[in-house]
Design a protein around this motif. Structure first.
Motif, PDB file in Angstrom:
ATOM      1  N   ARG A  27      19.352  14.913  13.846  1.00 40.08           N
ATOM      2  CA  ARG A  27      20.474  15.467  13.099  1.00 40.08           C
ATOM      3  C   ARG A  27      20.936  16.777  13.728  1.00 40.08           C
ATOM      4  O   ARG A  27      22.144  17.049  13.787  1.00 40.08           O
ATOM      5  N   SER A 130      28.506  20.858   8.521  1.00 42.22           N
ATOM      6  CA  SER A 130      27.291  20.323   7.903  1.00 42.22           C
ATOM      7  C   SER A 130      27.567  19.936   6.458  1.00 42.22           C
ATOM      8  O   SER A 130      28.608  20.292   5.893  1.00 42.22           O
ATOM      9  N   ASP A 134      22.008  19.073   4.708  1.00 38.26           N
ATOM     10  CA  ASP A 134      21.564  19.810   5.898  1.00 38.26           C
ATOM     11  C   ASP A 134      21.060  21.214   5.569  1.00 38.26           C
ATOM     12  O   ASP A 134      20.675  21.958   6.481  1.00 38.26           O
TER      13      ASP A 134
END
Length: 398
Positions: A27, A130, A134
């Motif tokens: 990620r 984001s 996150d």
């Protein structure tokens, strides 16, 4: 139990911790890739903010240079955030940037302020791309992002300082070449003097004061020369055991001893080349000779105007002309008490040049002073009323 930032609070037997870490890494790489898509906008923001720094608003850094450097710096920073294998390229760019900005004359504070703008710009953009899931990842990676930017800033600053040191050494070397030429054989050539004057925006034919010293007084001269507001108009030269310091002075600015320039309390030799650079080396030799006359009691420069008697005596002694010894020998026939009165009377008269003033100062009758002066002439042949003869006593008893 407290869980350290960046660690997974799961059982090691399940294997889910390593899976979570792998997912976080994936990620993170994805987010960094998203940042690269925003590179043009981040570049634009960076340039806009840096232009608000006064030192950048001038002509030291061109618009093209700033645009190009901004894009490259952010791109390499993002690469380093994605993987440490990209660090060398970032640090190489930082080294080049610091060196270039130093030679462009940009102040260090302005440079570091600009470099550290990368973090808030990158971080603000990161928050934009984001999502809520996150949050934990960003918390864990915040220090890492800051460390990358900080390492980049540190490398840039180190390179900047190294370049400034190198520039100072280069400038000092060139400066010293010009100065040394003045004191050497080339100093007799008009083109040498004109080249020096042009290099430092001076006039070759204005008066120049020159001081010379050895030992501790020399260290004091160097200290004066290093004073920031004087370092550009004062010039140091080292030749053998003497340190020379010279600077231009206003024409008609008074005697060398009254010139000041921070040396009024230094027992150095001081002279003025009134004709300008053409006489600088010659008057440097005079200043050096004067500096050799300094005594532990001296607390000010030694000049020809104030200390010519000391200079004449030293030169005569060097040639073996012992005026003092000769005069003492002639006076040796006098009784000790008479000799003391004669020396007192003569020294006082030589200091003021007036019989009446001498009588007042010694609480004597004027005729008494005249009688002692006649006795002095009888023993030495020196008529104190005749200046050229009195000078012999002045120098002998200097």
């Amino acid at each position: 139990m407290h869980t350290p930032p960046g660690s997974a609070a799961r059982s090691p037997e399940t294997g889910t911790a390593s899976s979570a870490t792998g997912a976080d890494d994936a990620r993170w790489v994805q987010l960094v890739g998203g940042l690269k898509d925003k590179l043009p906008r981040m570049q634009e923001t960076f340039v806009e903010r840096v232009r608000a720094i006064p030192e950048y608003s001038g002509h030291a850094v061109s618009g093209h240079d700033l645009q190009t450097a901004a894009a490259k710096a952010i791109e390499l920073t993002l690469d380093a955030m994605a993987g440490k294998e990209h660090y060398p390229r970032l640090l190489e760019f930082a080294t080049d940037l610091g060196n270039r900005r130093a030679r462009q004359g940009l102040p260090a504070e302005a440079l570091i302020s600009a470099v550290r703008m990368d973090f808030p710009i990158i971080w603000a953009t990161l928050l934009e791309i984001s999502d809520n899931d996150d949050a934990a990842l960003l918390v864990n990676r915040a220090e890492e992002v800051w460390r990358v930017v900080d390492d980049y800033a540190t490398a840039t600053h180190s390179s900047y300082l190294a370049a400034r040191v190198s520039m100072a050494q280069e400038e000092a070397g060139v400066r010293q070449e010009f100065i040394s030429a003045l004191f050497g054989a080339q100093g007799r050539l008009p083109e040498t003097r004109d080249r020096f004057a042009k290099a430092f925006n001076l006039k070759p034919d204005v008066p120049y004061a020159i001081a010379a010293a050895k030992g501790q007084p020399a260290a004091e001269l160097r200290k004066v020369a290093s004073t920031p507001n004087r370092s550009q108009s004062m010039f140091l030269h080292q030749a053998e055991e003497y340190t020379y310091l010279f600077w231009p002075v206003p024409r008609g600015g008074g005697s060398p001893g009254s010139l000041g320039a921070g040396i009024s309390a230094i027992p150095c030799g001081l002279a003025t080349a009134d004709a300008g650079l053409v006489d600088l080396a010659a008057f440097g030799r005079i200043a050096a000779a004067l500096s050799d006359l300094a005594t532990p009691d001296d607390q000010a420069p030694i000049t020809v105007e104030r200390h010519w008697i000391r200079l004449a005596r030293a030169r005569m002694d060097a040639l073996g002309v012992q005026l003092g010894a000769g005069l003492d020998g002639q006076l040796s026939v006098a009784r000790p008490d008479e000799l003391e009165r004669l020396r007192e009377t003569v020294s006082t008269f030589l200091a003021n040049g007036s019989v009446s003033a001498t009588a007042d100062q010694l609480y004597c009758h004027r005729n008494t002073i005249l009688n002692r002066m006649r006795r002095f002439k009888e023993l030495t042949g020196i008529d104190l009323m005749v200046p050229v003869q009195a000078a012999r006593a002045v120098i002998a008893w200097a």
